[in-house]
Design a protein around this motif. Structure first.
Motif, PDB file in Angstrom:
ATOM      1  N   UNK A  85      32.187  20.451 -32.040  1.00 27.94           N
ATOM      2  CA  UNK A  85      32.608  21.239 -30.928  1.00 27.94           C
ATOM      3  C   UNK A  85      33.179  22.655 -31.512  1.00 27.94           C
ATOM      4  N   UNK A  86      32.552  23.639 -31.332  1.00 27.19           N
ATOM      5  CA  UNK A  86      33.779  24.919 -31.534  1.00 27.19           C
ATOM      6  C   UNK A  86      34.384  25.740 -30.561  1.00 27.19           C
ATOM      7  N   UNK A  87      33.971  25.385 -29.141  1.00 24.83           N
ATOM      8  CA  UNK A  87      34.747  25.848 -28.132  1.00 24.83           C
ATOM      9  C   UNK A  87      34.832  25.293 -27.425  1.00 24.83           C
ATOM     10  N   UNK A  88      36.367  24.890 -26.345  1.00 21.80           N
ATOM     11  CA  UNK A  88      36.080  24.538 -25.290  1.00 21.80           C
ATOM     12  C   UNK A  88      36.563  25.662 -23.973  1.00 21.80           C
ATOM     13  N   UNK A  89      36.056  26.460 -22.761  1.00 21.80           N
ATOM     14  CA  UNK A  89      36.980  27.293 -21.764  1.00 21.80           C
ATOM     15  C   UNK A  89      36.533  26.489 -20.930  1.00 21.80           C
ATOM     16  N   UNK A  90      38.477  27.021 -20.020  1.00 22.57           N
ATOM     17  CA  UNK A  90      38.456  27.122 -19.120  1.00 22.57           C
ATOM     18  C   UNK A  90      38.519  27.685 -17.763  1.00 22.57           C
ATOM     19  N   UNK A  91      37.943  27.900 -16.974  1.00 26.74           N
ATOM     20  CA  UNK A  91      38.330  29.211 -15.718  1.00 26.74           C
ATOM     21  C   UNK A  91      38.612  28.366 -14.266  1.00 26.74           C
ATOM     22  N   UNK A  92      39.539  28.826 -13.751  1.00 25.90           N
ATOM     23  CA  UNK A  92      39.378  28.745 -12.530  1.00 25.90           C
ATOM     24  C   UNK A  92      38.395  29.413 -11.245  1.00 25.90           C
ATOM     25  N   UNK A  93      38.166  29.088 -10.706  1.00 28.41           N
ATOM     26  CA  UNK A  93      37.462  28.904  -9.190  1.00 28.41           C
ATOM     27  C   UNK A  93      38.011  28.729  -8.524  1.00 28.41           C
ATOM     28  N   UNK A  94      37.414  29.248  -6.973  1.00 26.88           N
ATOM     29  CA  UNK A  94      38.287  28.874  -6.289  1.00 26.88           C
ATOM     30  C   UNK A  94      38.005  27.750  -5.646  1.00 26.88           C
ATOM     31  N   UNK A  95      38.560  27.979  -4.304  1.00 32.75           N
ATOM     32  CA  UNK A  95      38.379  25.964  -3.354  1.00 32.75           C
ATOM     33  C   UNK A  95      38.745  24.784  -3.811  1.00 32.75           C
ATOM     34  N   UNK A  96      39.522  25.202  -5.503  1.00 32.60           N
ATOM     35  CA  UNK A  96      40.761  23.904  -6.459  1.00 32.60           C
ATOM     36  C   UNK A  96      38.917  23.409  -7.649  1.00 32.60           C
ATOM     37  N   UNK A  97      38.341  24.579  -7.647  1.00 36.52           N
ATOM     38  CA  UNK A  97      37.774  24.200  -8.721  1.00 36.52           C
ATOM     39  C   UNK A  97      37.353  24.358  -9.966  1.00 36.52           C
ATOM     40  N   UNK A  98      36.660  23.916 -11.207  1.00 31.48           N
ATOM     41  CA  UNK A  98      37.493  24.662 -11.975  1.00 31.48           C
ATOM     42  C   UNK A  98      35.967  24.373 -13.071  1.00 31.48           C
ATOM     43  N   UNK A  99      35.556  25.595 -13.971  1.00 34.25           N
ATOM     44  CA  UNK A  99      34.726  25.851 -14.887  1.00 34.25           C
ATOM     45  C   UNK A  99      35.067  25.451 -15.850  1.00 34.25           C
ATOM     46  N   UNK A 100      34.478  24.326 -16.744  1.00 31.61           N
ATOM     47  CA  UNK A 100      34.352  23.920 -18.384  1.00 31.61           C
ATOM     48  C   UNK A 100      33.209  24.692 -18.956  1.00 31.61           C
ATOM     49  N   UNK A 101      33.322  25.494 -19.968  1.00 29.71           N
ATOM     50  CA  UNK A 101      31.950  25.465 -20.936  1.00 29.71           C
ATOM     51  C   UNK A 101      32.364  24.989 -22.216  1.00 29.71           C
ATOM     52  N   UNK A 102      31.662  24.334 -22.450  1.00 35.81           N
ATOM     53  CA  UNK A 102      32.020  23.669 -23.805  1.00 35.81           C
ATOM     54  C   UNK A 102      30.685  24.502 -25.037  1.00 35.81           C
TER      55      UNK A 102
END
Length: 280
Positions: free
Chosen positions: A159-176
């Motif tokens: 696993x070389x990278x894990x990114x998080x990104x805040x979205x609207x309505x209390x959601x979060x995007x997690x990209x691995x």
């Protein structure tokens, strides 16, 4: 020689270009590791074989398979003879100068109960086909090293990278991003086509996953959503020296979430999702 399949010409189309590149990388380095050996395709460079074990492993089980045939006349004098084995005298010369006559039994008369007066003698059964007694150590070591190199190139996932990104309505995007740091893919093309081995699983544990997807092109926002069991993304293959990227949409707190990768051929690896620190 290093032999790979297929054993018959009609099976050539079953070997994809990607799989052949894997074989070529390992086999051609093998020629450098063991001077005098050749990287051969069984049916093309040797002879046709139907129902052989090489084809069983490669075409039925999807395993990248080599068969090493040991000993070559190159090793007699560390040089390649342009004439065939039966048209030159190098085995006789090797026996004369290095084995001191131990490779052959001198011919002598013999009274055979069925055929009468004959002669018996010639090459001993372990000569010509096998290594002479003082030679196996180096060849065994070189073949062992080739086998270890082949094993080293079996898939290894990181696993070389894990990114998080805040979205609207209390959601979060997690990209691995998961990378295979070896030459052999997690599944050969034959494996993928015939669904021999299970897919690779990339899961997000410890979070409320509402959607999961494979990232096809991040710049163009192209995704393939997996609607069933979105917390565990199914990946059919991670190519050698290649990577895949997956994304989850998560509701609520992501603290303590973990990305887990499970592959039958590539092993198991996991890493925590780390929250970004705010800078003031």
């Amino acid at each position: 020689m290093f032999l790979r399949g297929p054993g018959a010409a009609e099976d050539d189309p079953l070997f994809s270009r990607q799989d052949i590149e894997v074989y070529d990388n390992i086999g051609k380095l093998g020629e450098k590791m063991i001077p005098g050996y050749n990287y051969f395709v069984l049916h093309k460079d040797l002879y046709t074989v139907y129902g052989g074990e090489i084809d069983f492993l490669s075409l039925t089980r999807g395993i990248f398979t080599f068969s090493n045939e040991l000993m070559t006349s190159y090793k007699l004098f560390n040089q390649k003879n342009t004439r065939s084995r039966w048209d030159n005298d190098e085995f006789n010369e090797f026996d004369k100068y290095l084995l001191f006559g131990d490779g052959y039994v001198e011919w002598k008369p013999f009274n055979h109960p069925q055929f009468g007066e004959i002669e018996i003698g010639g090459a001993k059964k372990n000569y010509i086909r096998n290594h002479p007694g003082f030679m196996p150590q180096e060849d065994a070591h070189r073949n062992m090293a080739f086998t270890l190199y082949h094993a080293f190139q079996t898939p290894k996932l990181e696993i070389i990278d894990i990114k998080t990104e805040k979205l609207s309505n209390g959601l979060t995007a997690i990209t691995a991003t998961i990378m295979n740091t070896r030459i052999i893919p997690t599944h050969s093309s034959i494996d993928v086509k015939n669904k021999i081995e299970r897919p690779d699983y990339i899961a997000l544990k410890g979070a409320n996953v509402v959607a999961g997807m494979t990232v096809e092109n991040e710049d163009l926002n192209l995704f393939t959503e997996q609607k069933h069991s979105p917390q565990t993304i199914h990946i059919e293959n991670i190519r050698g020296m290649g990577s895949v990227k997956v994304r989850w949409i998560v509701s609520g707190n992501t603290s303590g979430a973990t990305v887990e990768v499970s592959s039958a051929k590539g092993g198991f690896v996991s890493d925590k999702v780390k929250r970004k620190k705010l800078t003031i």
